[in-house]
Design an enzyme around this catalytic site. Structure first.
Site, short mmCIF file in Angstrom:
data_model
loop_
_atom_site.label_atom_id
_atom_site.label_comp_id
_atom_site.label_asym_id
_atom_site.label_seq_id
_atom_site.Cartn_x
_atom_site.Cartn_y
_atom_site.Cartn_z
N TRP A 32 -4.15 3.65 1.41
CA TRP A 32 -5.19 4.25 1.20
C TRP A 32 -5.74 4.36 -0.24
O TRP A 32 -5.18 4.77 -0.56
CB TRP A 32 -4.86 5.62 1.30
CG TRP A 32 -5.42 6.83 1.85
CD1 TRP A 32 -7.00 6.72 2.78
CD2 TRP A 32 -5.73 6.97 0.88
NE1 TRP A 32 -7.80 7.87 2.88
CE2 TRP A 32 -7.36 8.60 1.37
CE3 TRP A 32 -5.42 7.42 -0.45
CZ2 TRP A 32 -7.81 9.26 0.91
CZ3 TRP A 32 -5.97 8.80 -0.94
CH2 TRP A 32 -6.94 9.92 -0.20
N SER A 98 2.40 1.63 1.79
CA SER A 98 1.54 3.19 1.07
C SER A 98 1.19 3.42 2.76
O SER A 98 2.13 3.47 3.88
CB SER A 98 0.42 3.05 0.57
OG SER A 98 0.13 4.25 0.12
N MET A 99 0.29 3.80 3.00
CA MET A 99 -0.59 4.29 4.25
C MET A 99 -0.04 2.89 5.35
O MET A 99 0.19 3.45 6.80
CB MET A 99 -1.50 5.04 4.27
CG MET A 99 -2.55 5.05 5.82
SD MET A 99 -4.19 5.05 5.87
CE MET A 99 -3.89 5.35 7.67
N ASP A 227 6.72 7.05 -8.92
CA ASP A 227 5.62 6.59 -8.02
C ASP A 227 5.58 8.78 -7.63
O ASP A 227 5.85 9.20 -7.36
CB ASP A 227 6.20 6.71 -6.68
CG ASP A 227 5.42 6.78 -5.23
OD1 ASP A 227 3.94 7.21 -5.47
OD2 ASP A 227 4.91 5.45 -4.53
N HIS A 256 3.22 3.98 -7.65
CA HIS A 256 2.51 3.47 -6.57
C HIS A 256 2.05 2.67 -6.00
O HIS A 256 2.50 1.96 -5.67
CB HIS A 256 1.69 4.36 -6.10
CG HIS A 256 1.66 5.23 -4.76
ND1 HIS A 256 2.31 5.30 -4.01
CD2 HIS A 256 0.31 4.71 -4.04
CE1 HIS A 256 2.16 4.87 -2.84
NE2 HIS A 256 0.92 5.44 -2.43
#
Length: 276
Positions: A32, A98-99, A227, A256
């Site tokens: 995202w 991530s997402m 992160d 990240h």
């Protein structure tokens, strides 16, 4: 352009995808608020290593359909299932950034792992982003509410600053150009506003801890120790304790967006895992 359609009783969702190479299929699920384009440095490496690499745009992002509702993780996992079924893929490797890690886990919960060979969770939100009494290292609720408020009041302005934090830009300005920041901002700002907000709610509110037992195939977990978006302590550190068969790699000074800042290191880790 290549699309796969998830046909439901209420609507048809067209999912844009790119499909390169031959061999064992590796599906890349983006984070995202970007699109499949965020996998640029990984796609070529996977194909050159002899795999079939498929990267798609989550509904509401990139070139995929943007419905007004239905952005919960089970619906997103059903989109992934549609891609696997319509492309008739077997012995699949799922890679979620991530997402996208949430789609990987929910897929394992809703559809099982009979057709899944391995999974990888990169900078993943798994298992829980939000800070709670039993998750003290998570992101405070006030910070999550501030993100949602900013998306509703000045989405494009928020996204511009978000990507600096995504890469820890002040520390990695030698490996992340201003052009890269603008590129990401352009991709994110052109995503559906509704999708951007609704998927943010999904990754901020979903607790995957009860589902980690469903990830019962060899799993790679990669997280950066710097992160600032998804703290390592609430994500990778917890996931490695609850997923039975996993390999955990921590990238030193990794933000990240380590798929950009540390792409060579990440690619090496990922390809070693694919070949093992």
């Amino acid at each position: 352009m290549p699309f796969i359609t998830n046909e439901t009783e209420t609507q048809n969702i067209d999912l844009f995808f790119e499909d390169y190479g031959h061999g064992q299929p590796v599906i890349l699920i983006h984070g995202w608020p970007l699109s499949h384009k965020s996998w640029e440095h990984q796609t070529w490496a996977i194909v050159e290593a002899g795999y079939r690499c498929i990267a798609y745009d989550r509904r509401g992002f990139g070139n995929s359909s943007a419905p007004f509702r239905d952005y919960d993780y089970s619906t997103l996992a059903s989109d992934l299932n549609t891609i696997i079924k319509q492309l008739e893929l077997e012995n699949v490797v799922l890679v979620g950034f991530s997402m996208g890690g949430g789609e990987v886990v929910r897929y394992c919960t809703d559809f099982g792992t009979d057709n899944i060979a391995k999974v990888a969770l990169i900078s993943s939100i798994i298992p829980l982003v939000a800070k709670k009494e039993d998750n003290p290292d998570g992101v405070p609720q006030k910070d999550l509410e501030d993100i949602l408020d900013a998306l509703q009041t000045d989405r494009v302005g928020f996204l511009k600053d978000f990507h600096k934090n995504f890469y820890n830009y002040n520390e990695h300005d030698k490996t992340v150009s201003e052009a890269q920041l603008h590129y990401d901002w352009s991709i994110a700002s052109h995503a559906s506003p509704i999708a951007t907000i609704q998927t943010a709610k999904a990754w901020a509110e979903t607790d995957f801890r009860p589902e980690l037992k469903n990830v019962n195939v060899p799993t790679l977990i990669v997280h950066g120790d710097s992160d600032n978006i998804v703290p390592k302590a609430t994500a990778g550190d917890q996931a490695t304790k609850e997923i039975a068969n996993n390999t955990y790699k921590v990238i030193k000074n990794g933000p990240h967006g380590l798929n950009i800042t540390h792409n060579d290191e990440l690619n090496s880790i990922l390809l070693d895992f694919l070949k093992s």
